[in-house]
Design a protein around this motif. Structure first.
Motif, short mmCIF file in Angstrom:
data_model
loop_
_atom_site.label_atom_id
_atom_site.label_comp_id
_atom_site.label_asym_id
_atom_site.label_seq_id
_atom_site.Cartn_x
_atom_site.Cartn_y
_atom_site.Cartn_z
N GLY A 27 -1.58 -2.33 -4.96
CA GLY A 27 -0.54 -3.24 -5.44
C GLY A 27 -0.43 -3.26 -6.95
N SER A 84 5.26 1.36 0.78
CA SER A 84 5.56 1.15 -0.63
C SER A 84 6.57 2.20 -1.07
CB SER A 84 4.30 1.22 -1.49
OG SER A 84 3.77 2.54 -1.52
N VAL A 108 5.21 -2.93 -2.56
CA VAL A 108 4.13 -2.79 -1.58
C VAL A 108 4.24 -3.95 -0.58
CG1 VAL A 108 1.63 -2.74 -1.22
CG2 VAL A 108 2.63 -1.66 -3.25
#
Length: 150
Positions: free
Chosen positions: A69, A12, A77
């Motif tokens: 997320g 991410s 992500v």
């Protein structure tokens, strides 16, 4: 009977740079939650990039990934690898962390993970990053975030 575990590698991007205090807060909360939920793994943070390996009971790992997320501190992500396993590779760490530095051996593995386009390459890169991590962390468990920013 051996417990079935889910092993996930994700990447991410931090919405904003994480400084030392941000990393300490993130790691402290992660370690409490992961210990409670039976999740182990490791985290690498470089510039704005996170790469994390999570392993544990399927429902717990999926719930954690869903929370990540939704976390406004993360963007983009992406699950890079997802496997079922019966053996933990990071059993000693509720959330192990090692700081990275240019030329320390982590760069190639992190870059390879972020650009891998098939499971075999992703697995190889995850193993390389895990080898780097284990070599740096040795026998320690859940080392604190670095004293300097990271």
């Amino acid at each position: 009977m051996t417990e079935q575990l889910t092993f996930i590698v994700y990447a991410s991007r931090a919405a904003e740079p994480f400084d030392h205090d941000d990393l300490v807060d993130l790691l402290s909360q992660s370690r409490v939650n992961n210990s409670r939920d039976g999740i182990t793994g490791m985290l690498v943070y470089r510039d704005l990039d996170f790469v994390q390996i999570l392993e544990g009971p399927d429902a717990a790992v999926r719930a954690l990934l869903e929370r990540i997320g939704r976390d406004p501190r993360h963007s983009d992500v992406r699950v890079l690898l997802e496997e079922q396993t019966t053996e933990r590779k990071y059993a000693a760490w509720s959330m192990g962390y090692e700081p990275t530095a240019p030329g320390d051996g982590s760069d190639g593995a992190v870059d390879a993970l972020r650009t891998a386009d098939d499971d075999a390459t992703t697995r190889e890169s995850a193993d390389a990053l895990g080898g780097w991590f284990h070599g740096r962390a040795g026998g320690s468990t859940d080392r604190p975030a670095p004293v300097t920013g990271g």
